[in-house]
Design an enzyme around this catalytic site. Structure first.
Site, mmCIF file in Angstrom:
data_model
loop_
_atom_site.group_PDB
_atom_site.id
_atom_site.type_symbol
_atom_site.label_atom_id
_atom_site.label_comp_id
_atom_site.label_asym_id
_atom_site.label_seq_id
_atom_site.Cartn_x
_atom_site.Cartn_y
_atom_site.Cartn_z
ATOM 1 N N CYS A 185 -6.013 -1.858 -8.743
ATOM 2 C CA CYS A 185 -6.214 -0.429 -8.472
ATOM 3 C C CYS A 185 -6.724 -0.222 -7.048
ATOM 4 O O CYS A 185 -6.280 0.686 -6.342
ATOM 5 C CB CYS A 185 -7.188 0.181 -9.465
ATOM 6 S SG CYS A 185 -6.633 0.122 -11.168
ATOM 7 N N ASP A 186 -7.663 -1.058 -6.626
ATOM 8 C CA ASP A 186 -8.136 -1.005 -5.243
ATOM 9 C C ASP A 186 -6.991 -1.270 -4.269
ATOM 10 O O ASP A 186 -6.843 -0.578 -3.259
ATOM 11 C CB ASP A 186 -9.231 -2.046 -5.017
ATOM 12 C CG ASP A 186 -10.596 -1.597 -5.515
ATOM 13 O OD1 ASP A 186 -10.870 -0.384 -5.468
ATOM 14 O OD2 ASP A 186 -11.380 -2.452 -5.948
ATOM 15 N N LEU A 187 -6.192 -2.284 -4.555
ATOM 16 C CA LEU A 187 -5.118 -2.667 -3.645
ATOM 17 C C LEU A 187 -4.023 -1.612 -3.605
ATOM 18 O O LEU A 187 -3.501 -1.285 -2.525
ATOM 19 C CB LEU A 187 -4.546 -4.028 -4.051
ATOM 20 C CG LEU A 187 -5.564 -5.173 -4.064
ATOM 21 C CD1 LEU A 187 -4.927 -6.456 -4.569
ATOM 22 C CD2 LEU A 187 -6.147 -5.387 -2.672
ATOM 23 N N GLY A 190 -5.399 1.181 -1.517
ATOM 24 C CA GLY A 190 -5.400 0.824 -0.102
ATOM 25 C C GLY A 190 -4.022 0.950 0.515
ATOM 26 O O GLY A 190 -3.869 1.438 1.648
#
Length: 413
Positions: A185-187, A190
């Site tokens: 989810c972070d990636l 980003g």
């Protein structure tokens, strides 16, 4: 020096990025911009820095064996300068405002509204730089009933639907919701942030207008449900956990072999026909139950049992060689060491090595897209905390050594 490590102007060499983000989603976005040539200055808290500097072990070690930053930090902070500024102090906030006045892009991932009390929110910085592109990365976005909540990848994997389709079904051993092994989810966020920033840059080049970008982990995860969300929105089918099975394609899963496991991924009827022929059972491809993909989905369990019996008679590498020969997509399940030892990974130059000014060497993963005219470059190893404070305050703000020394004495930098 490897050609990929030779500094070049890069497609984004004309852009200055002021990065106020930390942990993963924001730094991943700014690293993408840095790899493509942008000048990225990472602002960190004095004496503390980005949280991920301590997220170990493992930790980096210098030539004398001293422990340094966590390996985690190195994954998303190359091609950046590190400047330490305490912007909770009025003098520090003023330094950041002055830097923002000369920046093209500001990237931050504080809680919604969290920077307003320092005068570092979009509206305040827009007043000093109308052309500024300001990207806010949060868990749930700037609006909506959850906007005030903190958002972490694990939480968003659950709330965004990913864990409802990841893992084995409830009735199987080990069944239940499962997160993905990387903070996807972070990636995802980003990457969406980087794409949105570049869209805003293009808009500004055409109109001279800056803008605010609201980028949320929750929104990004829901967008990445892809075919699973379409199955529900279009077909009314509630996606379920299928383990290593595919909801829309059969056979497309992991199968046991005599000495391990192999992935077989047949995306069309022709590949399925070649699979059956290679395994000595060509008639299976013309069985009415398995003639089409739709039929194979209905009769998934019967077909999987047959293929499991056939494949378990062979060793993994023999299966991979056999199926590659007849152009059936397949492959082993590699460990991370296997990945970097793979001849294809080596041929593609996926592992790069960088060195800090003190001689500390660390390996990383190459930028995956190959641009023929403006390739990614790796100009700076992930920085030591605050290593560029003096230089950056001189080049960006014109502060001399005496001025910076006073700021250090006052605990501002």
């Amino acid at each position: 020096m490897s050609p990929s490590l030779i500094p070049g102007p890069g497609a984004l060499g004309h852009l200055r990025v002021l990065d106020l983000s930390r942990v993963l989603a924001g730094p991943w976005a700014s690293q993408i911009l840095g790899d493509l040539g942008a000048e990225v200055v990472k602002v960190e808290a004095p004496g503390q820095g980005d949280d991920t500097r301590t997220w170990g072990p493992p930790f980096l070690t210098d030539s004398e064996g001293n422990t340094g930053d966590a390996a985690y930090f190195s994954a998303c902070n190359r091609n950046k300068r590190s400047v330490t500024i305490d912007f909770a102090k009025p003098e520090g906030a003023e330094l950041v405002r002055r830097m923002a006045a000369g920046a093209d892009i500001v990237l931050e991932n504080f809680k919604t509204g969290g920077l307003a009390k320092y005068g570092l929110d979009y509206e305040n910085l827009k007043a000093v730089n109308p052309k500024l592109i300001y990207c806010s990365v949060t868990g749930f976005g700037q609006t909506g009933p959850y906007a005030h909540r903190a958002g972490y990848d694990f939480l968003i994997q659950g709330m965004g639907g990913l864990m409802s389709v990841t893992g084995h079904p409830e009735h199987m051993p080990g069944g239940g919701p499962m997160k993905v092994g990387v903070a996807v989810c972070d990636l995802f966020t980003g990457m969406y942030a980087a794409v949105a920033i570049l869209a805003a840059v293009t808009h500004r080049e055409r109109t001279g207008e800056g803008q605010h970008i609201d980028c949320a982990l929750f929104d990004s995860q829901v967008a990445m449900l892809a075919n699973q969300s379409a199955n529900w929105l279009v077909g009314g089918v509630v996606p379920e956990r299928l383990g290593n099975n595919h909801p829309n394609v059969v056979p497309y899963r992991v199968y046991p072999t005599a000495d391990g496991h192999v992935i077989v991924a047949c995306g069309n009827d022709g590949q399925f026909q070649r699979l059956c022929a290679a395994l000595g059972r060509p008639e299976l491809a013309y069985d009415e139950r398995f003639l089409t993909n739709a039929g194979r989905i209905v009769n998934r369990q019967v077909l999987d049992d047959l293929l499991t019996e056939l494949l378990s008679e062979h060793c993994r590498d023999a299966v991979v060689t056999l199926l590659e020969t007849v152009h059936v997509p397949c492959g082993p399940i590699n460990t991370v060491p296997d990945v970097f030892a793979d001849r294809h990974a080596r041929a593609r130059g996926l592992e790069i090595e960088l060195a800090r000014e003190d001689g500390t060497k660390l390996s990383g993963v190459a930028f995956p897209a190959r641009l023929s005219a403006t390739p990614a470059s790796y100009r700076r190893a992930p920085p030591v905390l605050g290593q560029d404070t003096q230089e950056t305050l001189r080049t960006w703000l014109g502060l001399d050594e005496e001025a910076v020394a006073r700021l250090r004495q006052d605990g501002v930098v």
